[in-house]
Each structure stands twice: as structure tokens, then as C-alpha cells.
Scaffold this motif. Structure first.
Motif, mmCIF file in Angstrom:
data_model
loop_
_atom_site.group_PDB
_atom_site.id
_atom_site.type_symbol
_atom_site.label_atom_id
_atom_site.label_comp_id
_atom_site.label_asym_id
_atom_site.label_seq_id
_atom_site.Cartn_x
_atom_site.Cartn_y
_atom_site.Cartn_z
ATOM 1 N N ILE A 1 -1.177 5.517 7.294
ATOM 2 C CA ILE A 1 -1.817 5.458 5.982
ATOM 3 C C ILE A 1 -0.765 5.179 4.909
ATOM 4 O O ILE A 1 0.278 5.839 4.852
ATOM 5 C CB ILE A 1 -2.562 6.769 5.687
ATOM 6 C CG1 ILE A 1 -3.659 6.985 6.743
ATOM 7 C CG2 ILE A 1 -3.166 6.746 4.280
ATOM 8 C CD1 ILE A 1 -4.230 8.379 6.757
ATOM 9 N N ILE A 2 -1.059 4.194 4.063
ATOM 10 C CA ILE A 2 -0.161 3.782 2.984
ATOM 11 C C ILE A 2 -0.877 3.960 1.652
ATOM 12 O O ILE A 2 -2.033 3.544 1.493
ATOM 13 C CB ILE A 2 0.269 2.313 3.148
ATOM 14 C CG1 ILE A 2 0.993 2.104 4.492
ATOM 15 C CG2 ILE A 2 1.159 1.872 1.993
ATOM 16 C CD1 ILE A 2 1.295 0.639 4.790
ATOM 17 N N ALA A 3 -0.194 4.577 0.676
ATOM 18 C CA ALA A 3 -0.764 4.755 -0.653
ATOM 19 C C ALA A 3 0.361 4.820 -1.678
ATOM 20 O O ALA A 3 1.536 4.907 -1.323
ATOM 21 C CB ALA A 3 -1.618 6.025 -0.709
ATOM 22 N N LYS A 57 5.291 -3.819 -1.852
ATOM 23 C CA LYS A 57 5.652 -3.817 -0.433
ATOM 24 C C LYS A 57 5.054 -5.046 0.233
ATOM 25 O O LYS A 57 3.907 -5.433 -0.046
ATOM 26 C CB LYS A 57 5.131 -2.556 0.254
ATOM 27 C CG LYS A 57 5.428 -2.504 1.764
ATOM 28 C CD LYS A 57 4.839 -1.254 2.403
ATOM 29 C CE LYS A 57 5.047 -1.248 3.923
ATOM 30 N NZ LYS A 57 6.471 -1.123 4.292
ATOM 31 N N GLU A 58 5.831 -5.636 1.117
ATOM 32 C CA GLU A 58 5.333 -6.702 1.981
ATOM 33 C C GLU A 58 5.080 -6.077 3.351
ATOM 34 O O GLU A 58 6.017 -5.615 4.014
ATOM 35 C CB GLU A 58 6.365 -7.820 2.121
ATOM 36 C CG GLU A 58 6.838 -8.420 0.805
ATOM 37 C CD GLU A 58 5.845 -9.414 0.242
ATOM 38 O OE1 GLU A 58 5.410 -10.313 0.992
ATOM 39 O OE2 GLU A 58 5.504 -9.292 -0.942
ATOM 40 N N LEU A 59 3.834 -6.026 3.757
ATOM 41 C CA LEU A 59 3.479 -5.489 5.073
ATOM 42 C C LEU A 59 3.206 -6.672 5.997
ATOM 43 O O LEU A 59 2.319 -7.490 5.736
ATOM 44 C CB LEU A 59 2.240 -4.599 4.964
ATOM 45 C CG LEU A 59 1.712 -4.034 6.282
ATOM 46 C CD1 LEU A 59 2.717 -3.072 6.916
ATOM 47 C CD2 LEU A 59 0.370 -3.327 6.055
ATOM 48 N N VAL A 60 3.984 -6.762 7.084
ATOM 49 C CA VAL A 60 3.816 -7.857 8.047
ATOM 50 C C VAL A 60 3.338 -7.265 9.365
ATOM 51 O O VAL A 60 4.010 -6.417 9.966
ATOM 52 C CB VAL A 60 5.130 -8.632 8.249
ATOM 53 C CG1 VAL A 60 4.912 -9.770 9.246
ATOM 54 C CG2 VAL A 60 5.653 -9.170 6.919
ATOM 55 N N VAL A 61 2.170 -7.684 9.804
ATOM 56 C CA VAL A 61 1.590 -7.223 11.065
ATOM 57 C C VAL A 61 1.172 -8.455 11.855
ATOM 58 O O VAL A 61 0.383 -9.279 11.373
ATOM 59 C CB VAL A 61 0.371 -6.308 10.839
ATOM 60 C CG1 VAL A 61 -0.219 -5.845 12.179
ATOM 61 C CG2 VAL A 61 0.740 -5.102 9.982
ATOM 62 N N GLY A 62 1.721 -8.615 13.051
ATOM 63 C CA GLY A 62 1.359 -9.763 13.878
ATOM 64 C C GLY A 62 1.657 -11.087 13.215
ATOM 65 O O GLY A 62 0.925 -12.067 13.427
#
Length: 318
Positions: free
Chosen positions: A124-126, A171-176
Motif C-alpha cells: 500500500i502506497i499513500a 514517485k515513479e512506480l514501474v511494474v512489469g
């Protein structure tokens, strides 16, 4: 007007609004159907209503992004049962695991489902500005009231869930291999507002900065900064907006303009009344609401919004 008198007035407005909303609720559980917003993004749309046992508190939107490595969910809906139904919708689209949940803000209709995603192993990100509210008496009392007002969907097992990662900036969230840009835009609707942008597909998850086709819930928002935040959102080259409430938007500027125009008008008429020390009720009755009174939830939300804005403008003028 004393602080106690203001509190009593606000309570009376909230009670009246709740009574109006409950009387309009359907008796059957609301349908939840994931709809595709772009090749990789999906969303479910909540009802244009206040939360009730009849609608299971399904009054807000949630979205998800499917990547080759997993699913990123944006907001968790308003009860654990709704979150589990959202997980079922995700399973119909993909068998990839839910890796992350991004919380746009810590309002009850967006967070009471978090524990179901936490149990499924999601991170969880907040935004860290939510910490103060999360550990406050206000949050505890809100949950206690919800356990009564929204039973059995919110009950003694429903709990407030903290984030695994608290952000204090972008934030840069990189998934797959898929990049999601997470950007703070608060304080505006709340101190902790986040939006999520998928640049490859030009999809913006706007949280409650955008209420499409209905009156927004202003609450204790900083409406001046909310208006500025909408200008920030317009700087994105978004072709699709998933709002916090209301249908999918493919007309970014026009749909944001409705929320903006409403906030600007609230500040104008209530600001003039506060500056001139006019009584709130008289100012409310004298205002011309014709541009907004046809919108859903006007009767439920507008008086509360106007009163809270009147108090805000009083404080700003001190």
C-alpha cells in the motif's frame, strides 16, 4: 457564532443530508462491473449517493492497471466486501497478482477496503500527510460511526490500514515495465491528495479532485489550493480521466471545469458574505445556484459545502 453553535449547525446539515440520501437509496446491492478505460486500465464506478447499508458504501470509483508482472490498484473502495468484489472483477480480467494499491486520499469511501488488499499481499502506497488523520480521534470516531451506519458491510472487523510506503514527493512506480507517475497535488481536497498518471496511455486517475457530472463533496478542503491543483492536472496530456466519482471522462478540460467553476462560485459568494459579516443563511438563500442545482447530490451536499466554505473564508480573512 460560537464554536459549539457552529458544530451543532454542521451536525444538523449532515443529518439532514443523510436523511435525504438514505430515502433515495435502492434496496438491492449495487452492480459492480469493471470497464476498460484504455488497453491496460480498468475502473469500477460507484453510485452518485451517500453511503448506506443498501449500497454497501459503493459511492466512489476505483481503478486498476494490468501489467505483465502484476496489477496496480488505485483506491480500495468503501468496505472490505466491496474490495473483495473488486478483486473478483480483477480476476475476470487477469490472473496476475495485485502488487500495489495506491491511495489517492484517506476518505472512508476510498480506504475501508484496504484490509482485503493487504490480506492479498498488496503493498500500500499513500502520501505521508495522511498519517495525522489516520491516527486522529476524527478517524476513529468516523470508523465507529460507520460501523453502525453501514453495518453489516463495515463492522467490528473493519479497521484502518496504514501504508507500507509513505511518500513525501513524486514517485515513479514501474511494474512489469509499465511506468506509473504518482504525484502529490495536496493539500487541496485533502492534505494527502495523490494522482496517478499512465503516460504511455495518457490515462489520469484523478481521485477526488475531479467529481464528474455531480456536486463535489468539499468538506474541510482547501478550496483555493484545490482550484490550483486542477490547473496542475490540466497540464497533463491526459486523454482519459478516471475521476474519484462519476463516469469516465474523455473531455478533460470540460469535466474539470465543472468542479472548478463550482468551487470558484462557492468562494465568491461565501467570501463576500464573510467579508461583509452577513449571516450565512441569508447569504445562502440570496445566492444564485441555478448553474448547479440540476446536478446530482445538489440537495444533499450544497448546503454543507456552502457553510464550510463560509467558515473557511472567515478564517482566510482574519
Amino acid at each position: 457564532m460560537t464554536l459549539m453553535a457552529r458544530w451543532r449547525r454542521t451536525l444538523a446539515l449532515v443529518t439532514a443530508a443523510a436523511a435525504l440520501a438514505v430515502s433515495a437509496q435502492a434496496q438491492e446491492a449495487p452492480v459492480m462491473q469493471a470497464r476498460q478505460a484504455s488497453p491496460s486500465t480498468w475502473f469500477v464506478e460507484g453510485l452518485s449517493a451517500l453511503g448506506s447499508p443498501q449500497n454497501q458504501n459503493f459511492i466512489s470509483n476505483a481503478g486498476f492497471v494490468v501489467t505483465p508482472a502484476g496489477v496496480v490498484v488505485i483506491d480500495a473502495l468503501g468496505s472490505p466486501a466491496l474490495a473483495r468484489r473488486l478483486l473478483e472483477q480483477i480476476r475476470r480480467v487477469t490472473d496476475k497478482p495485485v502488487t500495489h494499491v495506491i491511495v489517492t486520499h484517506y476518505h472512508a469511501d476510498h480506504i475501508y477496503g484496504l484490509q482485503a488488499f493487504q490480506a492479498a499481499g498488496a503493498r500500500i502506497i499513500a502520501h505521508q500527510a495522511a498519517r495525522e488523520y489516520l491516527h486522529s480521534d476524527t478517524a476513529a470516531l468516523r470508523l465507529e460511526a460507520s460501523r453502525k451506519e453501514l453495518a453489516p458491510w463495515v463492522d467490528a472487523q473493519t479497521r484502518l490500514v496504514t501504508a507500507d510506503e509513505w511518500l513525501d514527493g513524486p514517485k515513479e512506480l514501474v511494474v512489469g515495465g509499465v511506468t506509473l507517475q504518482i504525484r502529490p497535488v495536496g493539500p487541496s481536497h485533502t492534505p494527502e491528495d495523490l494522482v496517478v498518471y499512465l503516460p504511455a496511455e495518457k490515462v489520469l486517475f484523478a481521485g477526488d479532485l475531479v467529481f464528474r457530472g455531480r456536486i463535489p463533496f468539499v468538506g474541510q478542503a482547501d478550496s483555493r489550493r484545490w482550484i490550483l491543483a486542477l490547473e496542475q492536472l490540466l497540464a497533463y496530456d491526459a486523454q482519459v480521466i478516471v475521476p474519484g466519482h462519476g463516469p469516465l471522462s474523455q473531455q478533460a478540460r470540460a469535466d474539470m471545469q465543472l468542479t472548478r467553476d463550482y468551487l470558484v462560485y462557492l468562494r465568491k459568494v461565501m467570501g463576500e458574505a464573510a467579508k461583509n459579516m452577513e449571516p450565512w443563511e441569508g447569504a445562502y438563500q440570496a445566492a444564485d445556484w441555478s448553474a448547479f442545482e440540476h446536478l446530482p447530490l445538489f440537495r444533499v451536499a450544497n448546503r454543507m459545502n456552502a457553510y464550510n466554505t463560509y467558515l473557511l473564508m472567515e478564517r482566510e480573512g482574519q
